[in-house]
Design a protein around this motif. Structure first.
Motif, PDB file in Angstrom:
ATOM      1  N   ALA A   3       0.745  -1.207  -0.164  1.00 42.89           N
ATOM      2  CA  ALA A   3      -0.002  -0.074   0.270  1.00 42.89           C
ATOM      3  C   ALA A   3       0.974   1.298   0.113  1.00 42.89           C
ATOM      4  N   ASP A  63      -7.349   0.342  -1.194  1.00 38.56           N
ATOM      5  CA  ASP A  63      -8.044   0.940  -0.234  1.00 38.56           C
ATOM      6  C   ASP A  63      -7.213   1.739   0.628  1.00 38.56           C
ATOM      7  N   SER A  64      -6.057   0.983   1.383  1.00 30.40           N
ATOM      8  CA  SER A  64      -5.288   1.472   2.140  1.00 30.40           C
ATOM      9  C   SER A  64      -4.397   2.616   1.530  1.00 30.40           C
ATOM     10  N   THR A  67      -6.859   5.642   1.651  1.00 31.45           N
ATOM     11  CA  THR A  67      -7.151   6.145   2.756  1.00 31.45           C
ATOM     12  C   THR A  67      -6.079   6.787   3.218  1.00 31.45           C
ATOM     13  N   ALA A  68      -4.785   6.460   3.113  1.00 34.80           N
ATOM     14  CA  ALA A  68      -3.448   7.366   3.478  1.00 34.80           C
ATOM     15  C   ALA A  68      -3.160   8.615   2.643  1.00 34.80           C
ATOM     16  N   ALA A  75       0.467   4.661   4.916  1.00 35.88           N
ATOM     17  CA  ALA A  75      -0.434   3.334   5.027  1.00 35.88           C
ATOM     18  C   ALA A  75       0.340   2.680   6.117  1.00 35.88           C
ATOM     19  N   ARG A  76      -0.642   1.884   7.039  1.00 36.64           N
ATOM     20  CA  ARG A  76      -0.207   1.106   8.065  1.00 36.64           C
ATOM     21  C   ARG A  76       0.137  -0.317   7.593  1.00 36.64           C
TER      22      ARG A  76
END
Length: 83
Positions: A3, A63-64, A67-68, A75-76
């Motif tokens: 990600a 998606d990640s 979101t980031a 991203a985590r």
């Protein structure tokens, strides 16, 4: 799929790829034996009905990354605890 590497792409590209990946997953779910996704830069990905897990991981990475970008946070990655 990483990600953090995807997060380097423009938001429009990420959203477009996410839409295409969701459409590909739907086609696999309704019985298409093979799904092909093409991007504007000429790259192609192809999935068969035996690899929906990879497609799900790709969607999660997209998606990640999105979101980031929206939260402006990296991203985590998963955290593993050992005792």
């Amino acid at each position: 799929m990483d990600a953090s590497a995807l997060a380097k792409l423009p938001m429009e590209t990420l959203e477009s790829r996410l839409t295409e990946a969701h459409e590909a997953l739907h086609r696999l779910a309704v019985g298409d034996r093979e799904v092909q996704v093409s991007w504007r830069d000429g790259r192609r990905s192809q999935w068969s009905e035996i690899t929906p897990e990879y497609l799900n991981r790709y969607i999660a990475a997209l998606d990640s990354a999105i979101t980031a970008k929206r939260t402006r946070r990296p991203a985590r990655a998963p955290v593993y605890l050992e005792f």
